[in-house]
Scaffold this motif. Sequence first.
Motif, PDB file in Angstrom:
ATOM      1  N   ASP A 106     -43.083  18.087  10.363  1.00  0.00           N
ATOM      2  CA  ASP A 106     -43.285  19.364   9.689  1.00  0.00           C
ATOM      3  C   ASP A 106     -41.967  19.969   9.200  1.00  0.00           C
ATOM      4  N   SER A 107     -40.864  19.375   9.604  1.00  0.00           N
ATOM      5  CA  SER A 107     -39.579  20.007   9.309  1.00  0.00           C
ATOM      6  C   SER A 107     -39.186  19.882   7.837  1.00  0.00           C
ATOM      7  N   ASP A 108     -38.720  20.983   7.277  1.00  0.00           N
ATOM      8  CA  ASP A 108     -38.197  20.959   5.906  1.00  0.00           C
ATOM      9  C   ASP A 108     -36.958  20.080   5.811  1.00  0.00           C
ATOM     10  N   LEU A 109     -36.363  19.775   6.952  1.00  0.00           N
ATOM     11  CA  LEU A 109     -35.127  18.986   6.960  1.00  0.00           C
ATOM     12  C   LEU A 109     -35.406  17.482   6.855  1.00  0.00           C
ATOM     13  N   MET A 110     -36.693  17.103   6.953  1.00  0.00           N
ATOM     14  CA  MET A 110     -37.022  15.672   6.953  1.00  0.00           C
ATOM     15  C   MET A 110     -36.615  14.986   5.646  1.00  0.00           C
ATOM     16  N   ALA A 111     -36.873  15.647   4.515  1.00  0.00           N
ATOM     17  CA  ALA A 111     -36.512  15.042   3.224  1.00  0.00           C
ATOM     18  C   ALA A 111     -35.005  14.775   3.176  1.00  0.00           C
ATOM     19  N   GLY A 112     -34.232  15.726   3.665  1.00  0.00           N
ATOM     20  CA  GLY A 112     -32.775  15.560   3.668  1.00  0.00           C
ATOM     21  C   GLY A 112     -32.331  14.392   4.530  1.00  0.00           C
ATOM     22  N   LEU A 113     -33.003  14.215   5.676  1.00  0.00           N
ATOM     23  CA  LEU A 113     -32.668  13.093   6.569  1.00  0.00           C
ATOM     24  C   LEU A 113     -32.961  11.766   5.879  1.00  0.00           C
ATOM     25  N   LEU A 114     -34.128  11.674   5.233  1.00  0.00           N
ATOM     26  CA  LEU A 114     -34.486  10.442   4.515  1.00  0.00           C
ATOM     27  C   LEU A 114     -33.480  10.149   3.414  1.00  0.00           C
ATOM     28  N   ILE A 115     -33.066  11.198   2.704  1.00  0.00           N
ATOM     29  CA  ILE A 115     -32.096  11.004   1.619  1.00  0.00           C
ATOM     30  C   ILE A 115     -30.770  10.492   2.169  1.00  0.00           C
ATOM     31  N   GLU A 116     -30.347  11.035   3.309  1.00  0.00           N
ATOM     32  CA  GLU A 116     -29.092  10.535   3.907  1.00  0.00           C
ATOM     33  C   GLU A 116     -29.202   9.051   4.250  1.00  0.00           C
ATOM     34  N   ILE A 117     -30.368   8.657   4.797  1.00  0.00           N
ATOM     35  CA  ILE A 117     -30.557   7.245   5.173  1.00  0.00           C
ATOM     36  C   ILE A 117     -30.526   6.350   3.939  1.00  0.00           C
ATOM     37  N   VAL A 118     -31.299   6.734   2.918  1.00  0.00           N
ATOM     38  CA  VAL A 118     -31.436   5.824   1.765  1.00  0.00           C
ATOM     39  C   VAL A 118     -30.224   5.874   0.840  1.00  0.00           C
ATOM     40  N   ASN A 119     -29.554   7.001   0.745  1.00  0.00           N
ATOM     41  CA  ASN A 119     -28.351   7.041  -0.096  1.00  0.00           C
ATOM     42  C   ASN A 119     -27.265   6.129   0.483  1.00  0.00           C
TER      43      ASN A 119
ATOM     44  N   GLY B  61     -39.741   0.382 -14.506  1.00  0.00           N
ATOM     45  CA  GLY B  61     -38.461  -0.171 -14.935  1.00  0.00           C
ATOM     46  C   GLY B  61     -37.484  -0.480 -13.814  1.00  0.00           C
ATOM     47  N   ALA B  62     -37.945  -0.500 -12.568  1.00  0.00           N
ATOM     48  CA  ALA B  62     -37.031  -0.761 -11.453  1.00  0.00           C
ATOM     49  C   ALA B  62     -36.551  -2.213 -11.452  1.00  0.00           C
ATOM     50  N   SER B  63     -35.246  -2.394 -11.301  1.00  0.00           N
ATOM     51  CA  SER B  63     -34.699  -3.732 -11.093  1.00  0.00           C
ATOM     52  C   SER B  63     -34.259  -3.894  -9.636  1.00  0.00           C
ATOM     53  N   SER B  64     -34.228  -2.785  -8.915  1.00  0.00           N
ATOM     54  CA  SER B  64     -33.851  -2.790  -7.502  1.00  0.00           C
ATOM     55  C   SER B  64     -34.741  -1.792  -6.766  1.00  0.00           C
ATOM     56  N   ILE B  65     -35.337  -2.238  -5.669  1.00  0.00           N
ATOM     57  CA  ILE B  65     -36.255  -1.379  -4.898  1.00  0.00           C
ATOM     58  C   ILE B  65     -35.811  -1.346  -3.442  1.00  0.00           C
ATOM     59  N   THR B  66     -35.675  -0.147  -2.909  1.00  0.00           N
ATOM     60  CA  THR B  66     -35.365   0.023  -1.480  1.00  0.00           C
ATOM     61  C   THR B  66     -36.568   0.653  -0.794  1.00  0.00           C
ATOM     62  N   LEU B  67     -37.107  -0.043   0.194  1.00  0.00           N
ATOM     63  CA  LEU B  67     -38.205   0.521   0.992  1.00  0.00           C
ATOM     64  C   LEU B  67     -37.623   1.280   2.168  1.00  0.00           C
ATOM     65  N   ILE B  68     -38.111   2.470   2.446  1.00  0.00           N
ATOM     66  CA  ILE B  68     -37.738   3.184   3.659  1.00  0.00           C
ATOM     67  C   ILE B  68     -38.977   3.342   4.545  1.00  0.00           C
ATOM     68  N   PRO B  69     -39.008   2.645   5.671  1.00  0.00           N
ATOM     69  CA  PRO B  69     -40.184   2.741   6.557  1.00  0.00           C
ATOM     70  C   PRO B  69     -40.199   4.099   7.274  1.00  0.00           C
ATOM     71  N   TYR B  70     -41.262   4.853   7.005  1.00  0.00           N
ATOM     72  CA  TYR B  70     -41.425   6.181   7.599  1.00  0.00           C
ATOM     73  C   TYR B  70     -42.124   6.003   8.946  1.00  0.00           C
ATOM     74  N   PHE B  71     -41.387   5.418   9.879  1.00  0.00           N
ATOM     75  CA  PHE B  71     -41.890   5.078  11.209  1.00  0.00           C
ATOM     76  C   PHE B  71     -40.849   5.508  12.240  1.00  0.00           C
ATOM     77  N   LEU B  72     -41.323   5.930  13.406  1.00  0.00           N
ATOM     78  CA  LEU B  72     -40.393   6.413  14.430  1.00  0.00           C
ATOM     79  C   LEU B  72     -39.887   5.310  15.352  1.00  0.00           C
ATOM     80  N   ASN B  73     -40.717   4.318  15.633  1.00  0.00           N
ATOM     81  CA  ASN B  73     -40.317   3.319  16.629  1.00  0.00           C
ATOM     82  C   ASN B  73     -40.267   1.921  16.034  1.00  0.00           C
ATOM     83  N   SER B  74     -39.504   1.063  16.684  1.00  0.00           N
ATOM     84  CA  SER B  74     -39.332  -0.303  16.190  1.00  0.00           C
ATOM     85  C   SER B  74     -40.431  -1.196  16.747  1.00  0.00           C
ATOM     86  N   GLY B  75     -41.667  -0.848  16.469  1.00  0.00           N
ATOM     87  CA  GLY B  75     -42.800  -1.664  16.892  1.00  0.00           C
ATOM     88  C   GLY B  75     -43.047  -2.795  15.904  1.00  0.00           C
TER      89      GLY B  75
END
Lengths: 123, 123
Positions: A106-119, B61-75
């Motif tokens: 629910d946190s508004d900060l989640m988008a920012g965290l994801l952006i830090e990871i993917v950037n 038009g993507a030539s590069s795709i990064t997936l970010i898994p929106y998951f909390l645990n390494s299951g």
Amino acid sequence: MNALLLVAHGSRHQQSNDEVFELANQLKRDDSINYDIVHTAFLDVAKPSIPEGIVACIKEGASSITLIPYFLNSGRHVVSDIPDIVKEAAKQHPDVSIKIAPHLGDSDLMAGLLIEIVNSMHC
Amino acid sequence: MNALLLVAHGSRHQQSNDEVFELANQLKRDDSINYDIVHTAFLDVAKPSIPEGIVACIKEGASSITLIPYFLNSGRHVVSDIPDIVKEAAKQHPDVSIKIAPHLGDSDLMAGLLIEIVNSMHC
């Protein structure tokens, strides 16, 4: 004293549960956290349960306990299951203030965290 | 062009899926994100699937795709299921670079995010 109770779903895979314990350890070690006590509890499958986690906090002297649901979505667990368990547990401990923080997702900060990871992955 | 594909588990509760779509919209709107394209995909239950999400990125038009898994645990989902699906999909798109970012719960920034949430609750 104020206690924080990190509440995760719980998994049959011990590694997933261990990741939650390790996260709680990181919270304990962090100087910026405004809580004297940090414990972990699980909604299901793993132990300690939420009532057990609440008792652990009280045994260390907590007069106020904040649960943070370590959940991404506002499904049944967040909306009903955790509040129902906390309501029952609160009846057993009328002198202790027990509240539930907004769940992680629910946190508004989640988008920012994801952006830090993917950037940091971007090349 | 670079695409980001936010990958969640998927739920039978549409609201949970909508929360993921909304999060992707927040990512799209954020000026600090280093990706031209943002899409959402689900491992299971909900649509679009991961292969469909990859195709959606390529169509834009993507030539590069990064997936970010929106998951909390390494299951299993993070360790095996998503990599297996991506490996298969990559065979269909040999000219596109497809990589998987560390899953959300793996981030060192998670403890800080939890502290921000719970410190704001503290009274």
